[in-house]
Motif scaffolding. Structure first.
Motif, PDB file in Angstrom:
ATOM      1  N   LYS A  48       0.867  -1.091   0.023  1.00  0.00           N
ATOM      2  CA  LYS A  48      -0.032   0.022   0.039  1.00  0.00           C
ATOM      3  C   LYS A  48       0.871   1.448   0.223  1.00  0.00           C
ATOM      4  N   LYS A  49       1.936   1.186   0.834  1.00  0.00           N
ATOM      5  CA  LYS A  49       2.817   2.487   0.684  1.00  0.00           C
ATOM      6  C   LYS A  49       3.800   2.588  -0.575  1.00  0.00           C
ATOM      7  N   LEU A  50       3.719   1.575  -1.472  1.00  0.00           N
ATOM      8  CA  LEU A  50       4.245   1.852  -2.710  1.00  0.00           C
ATOM      9  C   LEU A  50       3.399   2.486  -3.757  1.00  0.00           C
ATOM     10  N   ILE A  51       2.255   2.334  -3.441  1.00  0.00           N
ATOM     11  CA  ILE A  51       1.166   2.690  -4.491  1.00  0.00           C
ATOM     12  C   ILE A  51       1.312   4.276  -4.457  1.00  0.00           C
ATOM     13  N   PRO A  52       1.661   4.967  -5.677  1.00  0.00           N
ATOM     14  CA  PRO A  52       1.971   6.388  -5.840  1.00  0.00           C
ATOM     15  C   PRO A  52       0.651   7.147  -5.729  1.00  0.00           C
ATOM     16  N   LYS A  53       0.668   8.170  -5.154  1.00  0.00           N
ATOM     17  CA  LYS A  53      -0.467   9.065  -5.064  1.00  0.00           C
ATOM     18  C   LYS A  53      -0.768   9.831  -6.029  1.00  0.00           C
ATOM     19  N   SER A  54       0.133   9.946  -6.890  1.00  0.00           N
ATOM     20  CA  SER A  54       0.085  10.479  -8.324  1.00  0.00           C
ATOM     21  C   SER A  54       0.857   9.726  -9.172  1.00  0.00           C
ATOM     22  N   LYS A  55       0.612   9.897 -10.559  1.00  0.00           N
ATOM     23  CA  LYS A  55       1.483   9.411 -11.501  1.00  0.00           C
ATOM     24  C   LYS A  55       2.823   9.803 -11.562  1.00  0.00           C
ATOM     25  N   ASP A  56       3.027  11.075 -11.178  1.00  0.00           N
ATOM     26  CA  ASP A  56       4.169  11.668 -11.369  1.00  0.00           C
ATOM     27  C   ASP A  56       5.350  11.190 -10.385  1.00  0.00           C
ATOM     28  N   GLU A  57       4.571  10.294  -9.514  1.00  0.00           N
ATOM     29  CA  GLU A  57       5.603   9.805  -8.231  1.00  0.00           C
ATOM     30  C   GLU A  57       6.320   8.548  -8.742  1.00  0.00           C
ATOM     31  N   VAL A  58       6.234   8.164  -9.803  1.00  0.00           N
ATOM     32  CA  VAL A  58       6.911   6.882 -10.446  1.00  0.00           C
ATOM     33  C   VAL A  58       8.344   7.566 -10.902  1.00  0.00           C
ATOM     34  N   SER A  59       9.205   7.316 -10.277  1.00  0.00           N
ATOM     35  CA  SER A  59      10.499   8.071 -10.290  1.00  0.00           C
ATOM     36  C   SER A  59      11.563   7.361  -9.901  1.00  0.00           C
ATOM     37  N   MET A  60      12.948   8.038  -9.648  1.00  0.00           N
ATOM     38  CA  MET A  60      13.842   7.321  -8.946  1.00  0.00           C
ATOM     39  C   MET A  60      13.724   7.363  -7.399  1.00  0.00           C
ATOM     40  N   SER A  61      12.947   8.117  -7.065  1.00  0.00           N
ATOM     41  CA  SER A  61      12.414   8.335  -5.582  1.00  0.00           C
ATOM     42  C   SER A  61      11.819   7.054  -5.112  1.00  0.00           C
ATOM     43  N   TRP A  62      10.743   6.529  -6.051  1.00  0.00           N
ATOM     44  CA  TRP A  62       9.903   5.457  -5.883  1.00  0.00           C
ATOM     45  C   TRP A  62      10.668   4.172  -5.961  1.00  0.00           C
ATOM     46  N   MET A  63      11.856   4.213  -6.914  1.00  0.00           N
ATOM     47  CA  MET A  63      12.246   3.040  -7.058  1.00  0.00           C
ATOM     48  C   MET A  63      13.221   2.728  -5.797  1.00  0.00           C
ATOM     49  N   THR A  64      13.737   4.041  -5.037  1.00  0.00           N
ATOM     50  CA  THR A  64      14.496   3.523  -4.011  1.00  0.00           C
ATOM     51  C   THR A  64      13.539   3.015  -2.787  1.00  0.00           C
ATOM     52  N   LEU A  65      12.165   3.605  -2.791  1.00  0.00           N
ATOM     53  CA  LEU A  65      11.194   2.963  -1.630  1.00  0.00           C
ATOM     54  C   LEU A  65      11.027   1.641  -2.097  1.00  0.00           C
ATOM     55  N   ALA A  66      10.807   1.177  -3.160  1.00  0.00           N
ATOM     56  CA  ALA A  66      10.553  -0.190  -3.761  1.00  0.00           C
ATOM     57  C   ALA A  66      11.687  -1.045  -3.110  1.00  0.00           C
ATOM     58  N   MET A  67      12.944  -0.581  -3.623  1.00  0.00           N
ATOM     59  CA  MET A  67      14.091  -1.370  -3.287  1.00  0.00           C
ATOM     60  C   MET A  67      14.177  -1.448  -1.700  1.00  0.00           C
ATOM     61  N   GLN A  68      13.794  -0.649  -0.870  1.00  0.00           N
ATOM     62  CA  GLN A  68      13.776  -0.676   0.518  1.00  0.00           C
ATOM     63  C   GLN A  68      12.612  -1.748   0.981  1.00  0.00           C
ATOM     64  N   ALA A  69      11.656  -1.910   0.186  1.00  0.00           N
ATOM     65  CA  ALA A  69      10.734  -2.627   0.542  1.00  0.00           C
ATOM     66  C   ALA A  69      10.998  -4.283   0.280  1.00  0.00           C
ATOM     67  N   LEU A  70      11.752  -4.313  -0.739  1.00  0.00           N
ATOM     68  CA  LEU A  70      12.403  -5.620  -0.967  1.00  0.00           C
ATOM     69  C   LEU A  70      13.314  -6.142   0.081  1.00  0.00           C
ATOM     70  N   CYS A  71      14.187  -5.217   0.565  1.00  0.00           N
ATOM     71  CA  CYS A  71      15.025  -5.539   1.638  1.00  0.00           C
ATOM     72  C   CYS A  71      14.234  -5.921   2.659  1.00  0.00           C
ATOM     73  N   GLU A  72      13.307  -4.944   3.051  1.00  0.00           N
ATOM     74  CA  GLU A  72      12.424  -5.485   4.508  1.00  0.00           C
ATOM     75  C   GLU A  72      11.615  -6.610   4.071  1.00  0.00           C
ATOM     76  N   SER A  73      11.163  -6.943   3.374  1.00  0.00           N
ATOM     77  CA  SER A  73      10.580  -8.239   2.983  1.00  0.00           C
ATOM     78  C   SER A  73      11.256  -9.526   2.924  1.00  0.00           C
ATOM     79  N   HIS A  74      12.511  -9.383   2.526  1.00  0.00           N
ATOM     80  CA  HIS A  74      13.557 -10.579   2.469  1.00  0.00           C
ATOM     81  C   HIS A  74      13.917 -10.858   3.851  1.00  0.00           C
ATOM     82  N   ASN A  75      14.225  -9.518   4.247  1.00  0.00           N
ATOM     83  CA  ASN A  75      14.566  -9.827   5.853  1.00  0.00           C
ATOM     84  C   ASN A  75      13.370 -10.342   6.680  1.00  0.00           C
ATOM     85  N   ASP A  76      12.303 -10.008   6.355  1.00  0.00           N
ATOM     86  CA  ASP A  76      11.269 -10.548   7.093  1.00  0.00           C
ATOM     87  C   ASP A  76      10.904 -12.216   7.049  1.00  0.00           C
TER      88      ASP A  76
END
Length: 350
Positions: A48-76
């Motif tokens: 849910k946190k990765l769902i962009p609030k606007s289409k303009d949010e699909v960016s390197m900043s979003w990709m950074t958050l997505a990679m953080q989510a991967l790290c957290e999920s694999h640690n889980d």
């Protein structure tokens, strides 16, 4: 950069290996159900946190958050293994094969992403050189600025062969989900959790490969069964992000990264000015264009640094999990060899 328009990869030619994996929750104890539900609730919140609030949010900043989510999920997943108290000796041999197979493919993908981030970083150094040379109005410095921009443009129009191979790696990663394994109650929980994380992983990696390649051929649309509590959130995320990426490419943009697009726009505006005034340039009249390039380059550089840090972090998470499993396997083998050796010695003594 010309952009080939590729058809969406909605379904897999060899059948969908991400087809429904029945949770069989009725066979799980209340304790195991609680562990599984807690894991999946966390995964759902992360999606849910990765769902962009606007289409303009699909960016390197979003990709950074997505990679953080991967790290957290694999640690889980590591934490879940501990919570399940499922030692390696209780693992089905095919679980181990699946885990190791997935991990080596993820390491390959991480290396490909790191190589592209390094390539982009070398490109932004050319932009820094351009800005440095534009600090002077001498014809020699302007010539060097033009040369640096030429280098940037050539780099952006070239292809990274390692990124070009990501599509086949992702296909192999998807196929690895199709292995049949025996499931105990704890094994069912583990494999269902791994499935959820794998879906997130393939989605994020496909977006990265698409963003870095400048083509939608690596973009994957996964069909996840509604039996999973996190499925609606995942579908909403996937549909929004994939749709926006396809819209941007179909409109003629060479990148889906906002930070990179801002740099490209400034370069396109500044390059003909410098080429047309190679011996002299009116700094005041073009100061705004140079300033915009400076701001765009700074944002791009910061985005690259953050993204590279997260990709390296994900590489370390995958590598440490793989190393831990292999270490446990070796210790079990040594222990068994020691026990068998002891019995053999005892028989000799007798």
């Amino acid at each position: 950069m010309s952009l080939p328009q590729d058809p969406p990869r909605s379904f897999f030619p060899f059948g969908n290996p991400f087809r429904m994996i029945s949770p069989k929750s009725s066979k799980l104890s209340p304790q195991l159900l609680a562990v599984l539900h807690a894991f999946e609730e966390t995964l759902e919140e992360r999606l849910k946190k990765l769902i962009p609030k606007s289409k303009d949010e699909v960016s390197m900043s979003w990709m950074t958050l997505a990679m953080q989510a991967l790290c957290e999920s694999h640690n889980d997943i590591k934490t879940l293994m501990s919570d399940l108290e499922l030692p390696v000796t209780d693992w089905d041999e095919k679980w181990i094969d699946v885990y190791l197979d997935i991990s080596v493919k993820l390491l390959d993908i991480c290396n490909a992403f790191s190589s592209e981030l390094s390539r982009l970083n070398q490109g932004q150094l050319l932009l820094q050189c351009t800005l440095h040379h534009l600090g002077s109005s001498s014809s020699d410095r302007l010539f060097r600025a033009c040369s640096s921009l030429d280098g940037w443009r050539q780099r952006m129009s070239s292809k990274n062969p390692r990124i070009e191979k990501c599509g086949s790696i992702l296909d192999n990663l998807i196929e690895s989900s199709d292995k049949k394994v025996k499931k105990s109650a704890k094994g069912t929980v583990l494999m269902q959790a791994i499935y959820g994380v794998k879906v997130l992983t393939v989605f994020v990696c496909s977006v990265f490969a698409t963003a870095f390649s400048g083509s939608t051929k690596n973009l994957t649309d996964m069909d996840v069964a509604d039996v999973y509590t996190w499925a609606p959130s995942f579908k909403g995320l996937q549909n929004l992000v994939n749709e926006e990426i396809r819209i941007r490419f179909s409109s003629g943009k060479f990148t889906v990264l906002n930070e990179l697009e801002a740099v490209d726009l400034s370069v396109r505006e500044l390059y003909p000015i410098i080429r047309g005034n190679i011996h002299t340039i009116e700094k005041e009249s073009h100061a705004k264009t140079v300033e915009e390039l400076g701001k765009a380059t700074k944002n791009f550089s910061q985005g690259l640094d953050l993204l590279a840090k997260e990709v390296d972090g994900f590489f370390q998470v995958v590598l440490s999990g793989r190393d831990a499993l292999l270490a446990n396997l070796r210790s079990v083998t040594l222990c068994n060899d020691h026990i068998l050796g002891g019995k053999s010695d005892a028989q000799v003594v007798n």
